[in-house]
Design a protein around this motif. Structure first.
Motif, PDB file in Angstrom:
ATOM      1  N   SER A  49       0.826  -1.204   0.000  1.00 51.29           N
ATOM      2  CA  SER A  49       0.000   0.000   0.000  1.00 51.29           C
ATOM      3  C   SER A  49       0.865   1.260   0.000  1.00 51.29           C
ATOM      4  CB  SER A  49      -0.923  -0.018   1.225  1.00 51.29           C
ATOM      5  OG  SER A  49      -1.873   1.010   1.150  1.00 51.29           O
ATOM      6  N   LEU A  50       1.949   1.239   0.755  1.00 56.28           N
ATOM      7  CA  LEU A  50       2.872   2.388   0.775  1.00 56.28           C
ATOM      8  C   LEU A  50       3.457   2.630  -0.606  1.00 56.28           C
ATOM      9  CD1 LEU A  50       4.773   1.772   4.159  1.00 56.28           C
ATOM     10  CD2 LEU A  50       3.210   3.669   3.643  1.00 56.28           C
ATOM     11  N   ASN A  94       0.742   4.074  -2.960  1.00 55.88           N
ATOM     12  CA  ASN A  94       0.509   5.477  -2.612  1.00 55.88           C
ATOM     13  C   ASN A  94       1.661   6.355  -3.105  1.00 55.88           C
ATOM     14  OD1 ASN A  94      -1.149   7.447  -1.388  1.00 55.88           O
ATOM     15  ND2 ASN A  94       0.155   7.457   0.416  1.00 55.88           N
ATOM     16  N   GLN A  95       2.876   5.847  -2.986  1.00 52.91           N
ATOM     17  CA  GLN A  95       4.069   6.556  -3.461  1.00 52.91           C
ATOM     18  C   GLN A  95       4.008   6.746  -4.974  1.00 52.91           C
ATOM     19  OE1 GLN A  95       8.298   5.481  -2.100  1.00 52.91           O
ATOM     20  NE2 GLN A  95       8.213   4.462  -4.081  1.00 52.91           N
ATOM     21  N   ASN A 148       1.321   9.481  -5.769  1.00 50.03           N
ATOM     22  CA  ASN A 148       1.760  10.817  -5.318  1.00 50.03           C
ATOM     23  C   ASN A 148       2.786  11.429  -6.260  1.00 50.03           C
ATOM     24  OD1 ASN A 148       0.102  11.038  -3.096  1.00 50.03           O
ATOM     25  ND2 ASN A 148       1.577  10.088  -1.696  1.00 50.03           N
ATOM     26  N   LYS A 184     -13.794   3.403  -1.011  1.00 51.54           N
ATOM     27  CA  LYS A 184     -13.033   4.425  -0.287  1.00 51.54           C
ATOM     28  C   LYS A 184     -13.905   5.097   0.776  1.00 51.54           C
ATOM     29  CE  LYS A 184      -9.987   8.370  -1.260  1.00 51.54           C
ATOM     30  NZ  LYS A 184      -9.445   9.223  -2.345  1.00 51.54           N
ATOM     31  N   LYS A 217      -9.277   5.033   4.069  1.00 49.99           N
ATOM     32  CA  LYS A 217      -8.087   4.214   4.306  1.00 49.99           C
ATOM     33  C   LYS A 217      -8.390   2.776   3.917  1.00 49.99           C
ATOM     34  CE  LYS A 217      -4.604   3.108   7.826  1.00 49.99           C
ATOM     35  NZ  LYS A 217      -3.475   3.488   6.962  1.00 49.99           N
ATOM     36  N   TYR A 226      -5.560   2.780  -5.947  1.00 45.59           N
ATOM     37  CA  TYR A 226      -4.963   4.095  -5.714  1.00 45.59           C
ATOM     38  C   TYR A 226      -4.978   4.955  -6.975  1.00 45.59           C
ATOM     39  CZ  TYR A 226      -3.293   3.236  -0.967  1.00 45.59           C
ATOM     40  OH  TYR A 226      -3.226   3.013   0.390  1.00 45.59           O
ATOM     41  N   SER A 252      -8.523   6.159  -7.840  1.00 43.52           N
ATOM     42  CA  SER A 252      -9.017   7.110  -6.836  1.00 43.52           C
ATOM     43  C   SER A 252      -8.653   8.537  -7.221  1.00 43.52           C
ATOM     44  CB  SER A 252      -8.409   6.795  -5.461  1.00 43.52           C
ATOM     45  OG  SER A 252      -8.881   5.574  -4.962  1.00 43.52           O
ATOM     46  N   ASN A 253      -7.596   8.668  -8.039  1.00 44.39           N
ATOM     47  CA  ASN A 253      -7.075   9.996  -8.336  1.00 44.39           C
ATOM     48  C   ASN A 253      -7.045  10.357  -9.818  1.00 44.39           C
ATOM     49  OD1 ASN A 253      -5.818  10.957  -5.565  1.00 44.39           O
ATOM     50  ND2 ASN A 253      -5.266   8.796  -5.782  1.00 44.39           N
TER      51      ASN A 253
END
Length: 529
Positions: free
Chosen positions: A149-150, A153-154, A157, A361, A367, A488, A491-492
């Motif tokens: 997950s990290l 997300n990275q 971003n 979400k 989260k 992820y 979502s964006n």
């Protein structure tokens, strides 16, 4: 004069030898294709007339109305299975007669590849499979969920920081950097950011390891079929000494550091070290949702604790971590690229998936959790249909380890006696694209895998991760990683076609793996929430 006579005689003998090899299936009473001198039925691949998936489908289609058809991998006779019941018989019911994969590598000459689970044979495979299986359960994947997950997300971003409405990217490049970072974190135990640091050593080594388009690699690949003893004699390996030393060193240093300081981390090396100590932390037996419809089930062999390997060496751990790195870097990233492409050209499918992402979400308060992700039904349908249409392993094999007879079932068939060492091929790509099992196979239709429809799928016609006891041990890992990235990303962003997007997509015929002719160019369009 005598030299010319000798050369001519040798050429005639050589031709006779090769021609004789290519009559193997005729003597067995099996329909075969039309093999080419030396190359057998693989000439279209090496002449670049067809890509690997196209060639697999062509060979599969050539056996219309047959349960099996004979081909030749260079001089090696191979039997392609076309009938789901026969596939079940070979991979499950009579598995003890087809225990191994085709043996190409010598573990003494090339331990980094030869000692990995996929290429081990006999009792060594049984012991290692049973030893590793507890490290690949749903609960162990939940342990790794936070690390994956990290990384996801990275990844997102990095693009959110760009001051652009639409970011045009070549998906294979950026996604392979994501999968590289996931492997670094979840397998090798260290962090890296391959988008911000594009030339970091771990990624550079990964690119070199998975470059299957260069001539030296292709020649070595051919050598495994044509002259394996010659490669063994000269100790020629698939990968350079530099690559072998690099991965061996980082694993060894990682293990030494953990054992010295007693550090623990929820990654693959940590789980393999647990397996070495025969300590698996499975005290919590609360049921967990599995990672999806395509997840393979562990066989009784993998669950047999009596078979667990007594000693797991650093070399064993290195071999397993290395092959996981190759699969994660290349195979999983390829799956994600094809899914990006399908979402880009099928906006209705993407919109439905985005709606599910948004609802999930909201439900988990922004989260994402393991349970929430793995219970997303439409996400699983899209991933399953991607694996159906674009299986990243176009075919898998089994080797006959005990003499076996295929009994006749349809008209004109005769008993076929398979000798020990005979290779069987399961044409994943061909079966997944057969209109008999999947109407309009070229159409991307996730509804094939809805609750109402997936029960109608003919058994043993959907196997992107293989079948039987020798299925892919990493299916849960691959599915979880894929779903996280798309959760992820969607979502964006919206994934959209751009000018460079090749529609329809065509395969790269210069590669021996499954890749796109002009890359996977797509756009990431920032969502307005």
């Amino acid at each position: 004069m005598w030299m010319f006579i000798v050369a001519a005689v040798l050429m005639v003998l050589g031709y006779w030898r090769f021609s004789r090899s290519h009559s193997y299936w005729i003597k067995k009473g099996v329909t075969q294709l039309k093999p080419i001198f030396i190359f057998g039925d693989f000439w279209p691949l090496f002449s670049r007339k067809l890509s690997a998936p196209e060639m697999t489908q062509a060979m599969y289609n050539s056996g219309q109305n047959l349960r099996y058809v004979g081909i030749y991998q260079f001089l090696q006779p191979v039997l392609i299975l076309r009938d789901p019941e026969l596939i079940k018989q070979i991979t499950v019911k009579d598995f003890d007669h087809f225990l191994d994969h085709m043996t190409l590598l010598d573990s003494d000459t090339d331990p980094l590849l030869g000692k990995n689970l996929a290429l081990l044979t006999g009792i060594q495979w049984r012991e290692m499979r049973c030893t590793l299986s507890p490290s690949f359960t749903s609960r162990k994947m939940k342990y790794m969920f936070s690390l994956m997950s990290l990384n996801a997300n990275q990844f997102v971003n990095y693009f959110l920081q760009k001051d652009k409405v639409v970011i045009e990217v070549e998906m294979k490049d950026v996604i392979s950097r994501f999968t590289n970072d996931v492997i670094a974190s979840t397998v090798f135990g260290f962090e890296c950011d391959s988008l911000k640091e594009p030339n970091n050593e771990f990624y550079t080594m990964g690119r070199a390891t998975t470059d299957f388009t260069n001539l030296p690699t292709i020649l070595v690949f051919m050598g495994y079929f044509l002259a394996p003893k010659l490669l063994k004699f000269f100790k020629i390996t698939m990968f350079s000494d530099k690559i072998n030393r690099y991965f061996t060193t980082i694993i060894k240093e990682n293990i030494e550091s953990r054992e010295k300081y007693g550090s623990k981390r929820p990654d693959m090396i940590g789980l393999l070290l647990e397996a070495r100590r025969n300590k698996h932390n499975d005290d919590d037996h609360t049921p967990l949702p599995d990672t999806g419809f395509a997840t393979v089930e562990e066989s009784d062999i993998g669950k047999n604790e009596k078979l667990r390997k007594c000693e797991i060496t650093d070399e064993d751990i290195t071999a397993q971590a290395f092959v996981f790195f190759i699969a994660g870097f290349e195979t999983v990233s390829t799956l994600m690229c094809f899914m990006c492409y399908e979402l880009g050209v099928n906006q209705g499918v993407q919109e439905k998936l985005r709606n599910e992402v948004d609802a999930t979400k909201k439900k988990c308060g922004g989260k994402i959790t393991y349970e929430a992700l793995t219970t997303m039904k439409y996400m699983d349908m899209v991933v399953s249909e991607t694996l159906r249409k674009w299986p990243t392993t176009v075919g898998t094999d089994r080797m006959c380890t005990k003499p076996y007879t295929l009994k006749p079932k349809i008209a004109d068939e005769k008993p076929v006696h398979l000798d020990q060492g005979t290779v069987i091929m399961l044409p994943v790509y061909g079966i997944h694209r057969d209109p008999q099992y999947y109407p309009e196979p070229e159409r991307f239709d996730p509804e094939r895998f809805s609750d109402e429809n997936k029960s109608k799928i003919t058994p043993y016609t959907f196997f992107p991760f293989g079948l039987g006891p020798r299925n892919c041990i990493g299916s849960r890992f691959a599915l979880l990683e894929t779903k996280l990235l798309f959760y992820y990303t969607l979502s964006n962003f919206e994934i959209i076609p751009v000018e460079k997007t090749q529609i329809p997509l065509r395969f790269n015929r210069k590669a021996i793996t499954m890749s796109a002719e002009k890359g996977f160019w797509l756009g990431l369009q920032r969502r307005v929430n």
